[in-house]
Design a protein around this motif. Structure first.
Motif, short mmCIF file in Angstrom:
data_model
loop_
_atom_site.label_atom_id
_atom_site.label_comp_id
_atom_site.label_asym_id
_atom_site.label_seq_id
_atom_site.Cartn_x
_atom_site.Cartn_y
_atom_site.Cartn_z
N UNK A 218 0.84 -1.21 0.00
CA UNK A 218 0.00 0.00 0.00
C UNK A 218 0.88 1.25 0.00
N UNK A 219 1.96 1.19 -0.76
CA UNK A 219 2.94 2.29 -0.71
C UNK A 219 2.38 3.61 -1.21
N UNK A 220 1.32 3.57 -2.05
CA UNK A 220 0.74 4.82 -2.54
C UNK A 220 -0.19 5.47 -1.52
N UNK A 221 -0.44 4.76 -0.40
CA UNK A 221 -1.38 5.24 0.61
C UNK A 221 -0.65 5.23 1.95
N UNK A 222 -0.24 6.40 2.41
CA UNK A 222 0.53 6.47 3.64
C UNK A 222 -0.26 7.05 4.79
N UNK A 223 -1.18 7.98 4.52
CA UNK A 223 -1.94 8.62 5.58
C UNK A 223 -3.06 7.74 6.10
N UNK A 224 -3.57 8.06 7.26
CA UNK A 224 -4.68 7.33 7.85
C UNK A 224 -5.74 8.31 8.33
N UNK A 225 -6.99 8.00 8.07
CA UNK A 225 -8.08 8.82 8.59
C UNK A 225 -8.52 8.27 9.94
N UNK A 226 -9.49 8.93 10.56
CA UNK A 226 -9.93 8.50 11.88
C UNK A 226 -10.57 7.11 11.85
N UNK A 227 -11.25 6.77 10.77
CA UNK A 227 -11.90 5.46 10.71
C UNK A 227 -11.01 4.37 10.16
N UNK A 228 -9.70 4.68 9.99
CA UNK A 228 -8.76 3.67 9.55
C UNK A 228 -8.54 3.60 8.06
N UNK A 229 -9.19 4.48 7.27
CA UNK A 229 -8.96 4.50 5.83
C UNK A 229 -7.51 4.86 5.53
N UNK A 230 -6.95 4.25 4.50
CA UNK A 230 -5.65 4.64 4.01
C UNK A 230 -5.85 5.75 2.98
N UNK A 231 -5.10 6.85 3.14
CA UNK A 231 -5.27 8.03 2.29
C UNK A 231 -4.06 8.15 1.36
N UNK A 232 -4.34 8.41 0.10
CA UNK A 232 -3.25 8.53 -0.88
C UNK A 232 -2.33 9.68 -0.51
N UNK A 233 -1.03 9.48 -0.73
CA UNK A 233 -0.05 10.52 -0.47
C UNK A 233 -0.21 11.66 -1.47
N UNK A 234 0.41 12.79 -1.16
CA UNK A 234 0.19 14.02 -1.94
C UNK A 234 0.49 13.84 -3.42
N UNK A 235 1.55 13.17 -3.76
CA UNK A 235 1.95 13.04 -5.16
C UNK A 235 1.57 11.70 -5.77
N UNK A 236 0.76 10.93 -5.07
CA UNK A 236 0.40 9.60 -5.56
C UNK A 236 -0.61 9.69 -6.71
N UNK A 237 -0.45 8.88 -7.74
CA UNK A 237 -1.45 8.85 -8.82
C UNK A 237 -2.81 8.36 -8.33
N UNK A 238 -2.84 7.77 -7.14
CA UNK A 238 -4.11 7.28 -6.60
C UNK A 238 -4.98 8.41 -6.08
N UNK A 239 -4.40 9.58 -5.85
CA UNK A 239 -5.12 10.65 -5.17
C UNK A 239 -6.32 11.18 -5.91
N UNK A 240 -6.32 11.14 -7.23
CA UNK A 240 -7.39 11.74 -8.01
C UNK A 240 -8.37 10.72 -8.57
N UNK A 241 -8.20 9.45 -8.18
CA UNK A 241 -9.02 8.40 -8.78
C UNK A 241 -9.60 7.48 -7.71
N UNK A 242 -10.48 6.59 -8.14
CA UNK A 242 -11.07 5.60 -7.24
C UNK A 242 -10.20 4.35 -7.25
#
Length: 350
Positions: A218-242
């Motif tokens: 899950x290297x493209x997702x480093x952040x974590x939300x309160x409910x445990x979701x993995x959040x895409x990093x700032x420059x990750x290509x995952x950030x703008x897509x599903x």
């Protein structure tokens, strides 16, 4: 029912010369269960004497179960039953047709209700859809869609993660024969599981799919939300897509018997762009998933072992036929993509 003669229900009917009936007889003041045949004529099998007034409304209820028939007539003082009759035939009573009957006088039926627990009569349940949390995006014409190879790789990873979460390779049994297909789903729908088919919106509701080329991390997702979701990093290509892996994990969860009210986050009914969720099931859900898998005996893990089961599942998934018709011809125009089992369709009517 209101009658001047004999009137009620016909059941187990195989024609005009073979049927059973339950009726009230206003001439003889009787509640009757009987049958009719060409050779034997009208036969009363169970008779209960009770006052029946012509041109008076009665509520007649007939219950059929196996060979048993019960008929109740209400209208007694205090709202109780006026009469009850029961009879056991020597054969099933629910095989033939049913309807209404009247003999030897006029009859009327004001309100007729038929209820059954026969699964063949149950209305199909509308599949629960996973939707995008944000408004539909504007998918750029000509942008690449997930290929059959992409789907194969991500499905294999989704299965691996569910197997690990459930702690038992038996979960693979439940997924043998599952196919994944691309189509144009309505509105913000990202995906849904319908029978053994997982449907994906070809454009991810206009947002485009993030197809992870390294799905085992899950290297493209480093952040974590309160409910445990993995959040895409700032420059990750995952950030703008599903995230396509998350949607497949969600739909595989449905195949394993989990619903949107499951505590595990991956089964939530809405997903935002740039978010990854992974299966984290509790003990009760583990038991449910394994129980569903054990009900499918297509693979015996005792003899095969985990690696062999996974190889067999992947082989089965890749070899699934692509030309099966799951819906009416007017709903789809199937077009095969690649050599695997992902099919693209025109807009699906729902």
């Amino acid at each position: 029912v209101n009658t001047q003669g004999l009137a009620g229900f016909v059941f187990d009917r195989y024609g005009e010369e073979s049927f059973k009936f339950a009726a009230i007889d206003a001439v003889r003041d009787q509640l009757v269960i009987g049958h009719y045949t060409a050779n034997g004529g009208w036969v009363n099998d169970a008779v209960v004497a009770t006052e029946i007034d012509a041109d008076k409304d009665y509520t007649l209820t007939v219950s059929l179960k196996g060979t048993m028939v019960s008929a109740t007539l209400n209208g007694a003082a205090g709202g109780g039953y006026q009469a009850i009759a029961c009879y056991a035939f020597n054969a099933a009573t629910v095989d033939g047709n049913f309807g209404l009957m009247a003999q030897a006088g006029a009859a009327s039926f004001d309100d007729v209700k038929v209820k059954t627990d026969d699964p063949a009569c149950v209305s199909p349940v509308e599949p629960a859809a996973l939707v995008a949390s944000t408004e539909s995006g504007t998918f750029e014409e000509g942008s690449a869609l997930p290929t059959s190879a992409d789907i194969d790789d991500l499905m294999a990873e989704a299965v691996r993660r569910w197997s690990a979460a459930a702690g038992d390779p038996l979960v693979l049994n439940r997924l043998i024969g599952v196919t994944v297909r691309l189509t144009d789903l309505p509105d913000a729908t990202l995906g849904l599981a319908d029978g053994s088919t997982i449907w994906l919106d070809s454009t991810a509701a206009g947002h485009g799919w993030f197809v992870d080329q390294t799905p085992m991390d899950d290297s493209e997702f480093r952040g974590h939300s309160r409910n445990g979701d993995l959040i895409a990093t700032a420059n990750s290509p995952a950030g703008a897509h599903v995230d396509l892996l998350t949607v497949l994990l969600h739909e595989v969860g449905h195949q394993l018997g989990l619903e949107h009210d499951s505590p595990t986050a991956v089964m939530q009914d809405a997903l935002d762009i740039g978010v990854r969720r992974i299966p984290q099931v509790n003990t009760n859900e583990q038991a449910l998933v394994v129980e569903w898998a054990e009900a499918d005996n297509s693979v015996n893990p005792t003899h095969l072992g985990y690696a062999a089961i996974q190889q067999q599942w992947v082989a089965d998934f890749l070899n699934t036929e692509t030309d099966e018709t799951f819906f009416e011809a007017d709903d789809f125009e199937p077009i095969t993509i690649g050599s695997s089992n992902v099919t693209n369709h025109s807009r699906r009517s729902r």
